[in-house]
Write an enzyme that holds these catalytic residues in place. Structure first.
Site, short mmCIF file in Angstrom:
data_model
loop_
_atom_site.label_atom_id
_atom_site.label_comp_id
_atom_site.label_asym_id
_atom_site.label_seq_id
_atom_site.Cartn_x
_atom_site.Cartn_y
_atom_site.Cartn_z
N ILE A 6 0.82 -1.21 0.00
CA ILE A 6 0.00 0.00 0.00
C ILE A 6 0.85 1.27 0.00
CG2 ILE A 6 -0.32 0.22 2.51
CD1 ILE A 6 -3.45 0.59 1.18
N ASN B 180 -4.33 1.95 15.25
CA ASN B 180 -4.95 1.58 16.54
C ASN B 180 -5.60 2.83 17.12
OD1 ASN B 180 -2.76 2.96 18.12
ND2 ASN B 180 -1.56 1.31 17.20
N GLY C 151 2.91 -4.00 11.12
CA GLY C 151 2.06 -4.23 9.96
C GLY C 151 2.03 -3.03 9.01
N VAL C 152 0.85 -2.75 8.49
CA VAL C 152 0.69 -1.63 7.55
C VAL C 152 1.07 -0.31 8.22
CG1 VAL C 152 -0.93 -0.40 6.07
CG2 VAL C 152 -1.33 -2.76 6.56
N ASP C 153 0.68 -0.17 9.47
CA ASP C 153 0.93 1.07 10.20
C ASP C 153 2.44 1.38 10.23
OD1 ASP C 153 0.37 3.23 11.81
OD2 ASP C 153 -0.44 2.09 13.49
N SER D 105 -7.83 -4.92 9.90
CA SER D 105 -8.11 -5.85 11.03
C SER D 105 -7.66 -7.30 10.80
CB SER D 105 -9.60 -5.87 11.41
OG SER D 105 -9.95 -4.69 12.10
N TYR E 78 -4.95 -7.78 14.42
CA TYR E 78 -6.26 -7.79 15.06
C TYR E 78 -7.06 -9.06 14.80
CZ TYR E 78 -5.89 -2.98 16.81
OH TYR E 78 -5.53 -1.85 17.50
#
Ligand code: AR6
Length: 192
Positions: free
Chosen positions: A17, A30, A38-40, A125, A129
């Site tokens: 991404i 979050n 992860g993506v964050d 998620s 998550y």
């Protein structure tokens, strides 16, 4: 794979991404908007520290689950990052589908409010998550299809799936939800 919904398109691609040159990309954040893995982690690494500075300044109280907030895109090719908070998956009976759908819908509302016409999403998620990917793919696609049927402002929604498992799950969900309306405009043999 490309789907047509009213005057808009949904694309399903496998990829990263952080490399998308859409008007906005969506971060799987979050509720404290504190950054993470992860993506964050990938978005903050690629976009640089300006994104976190702006996040802290504009959204010091974080962002509730099911909601989304926007910042600029820092060094990313995308102009904006929309930080969306999906639910942690419990047993599926704690409102997870409604919260996940809300995270997608709110992201698109925020995108439209900020004049974005193209938005790229990861699969919210479904990493840390723990949301099962097949269920999450159905919720994600249904929420986006619903939104696009009611709003013409967003022209392109691209789901950027990191691995083959997620990509296959989204393709299956698309075939289920739009049995007559799905197809790849490039006609790859693997897309037929
Ligand atoms: N591009 C696209 N998708 C990716 C990328 C990437 N560069 N990297 C990972 N994925 P996750 P969550 C996929 O864990 O479940 C963070 O620590 C990944 O394979 O990023 O919503 C936040 O700070 C998975 O399918 O997000 C939160 O604390 C999907 O993105 C928490 O994790 C989502 O995985 C959020 O958890």
């Amino acid at each position: 794979m490309k789907l047509q919904i009213s005057g808009s398109s949904i694309e399903l691609v496998q990829g990263d991404i952080t490399r998308q040159a859409t008007d906005a990309i969506v971060n799987a954040a979050n509720a404290s908007l504190a950054g993470g893995g992860g993506v964050d982690g990938a978005i903050h690494r690629a976009g640089g520290p300006a994104i976190m500075r702006e996040t802290r300044a504009k959204h010091p109280d974080g962002c509730a689950t099911g909601q989304a907030v926007i910042t600029s895109g820092g060094n990313l090719p995308a102009r904006h990052v929309i930080h969306a908070v999906g639910p942690r998956y419990g047993d599926g009976r704690r409102g997870e589908p409604a919260l996940l759908a809300s995270a997608y819908r709110r992201s698109l509302e925020v995108a439209a409010e900020n004049a974005c016409r193209s938005v790229a999403f990861p699969s919210l998620s479904t990493g840390a998550y723990g949301y099962p990917i097949d269920e999450a793919a159905r919720v994600a696609l249904a929420a986006v299809i619903d939104f696009l049927r009611q709003h013409a402002a967003i022209e392109l929604v691209r789901f950027v799936l990191f691995d083959e498992t997620a990509y296959a799950a989204f393709r299956r969900a698309a075939a289920e939800l739009l049995p007559d309306g799905w197809g790849c405009k490039w006609s790859h043999p693997s897309c037929r």
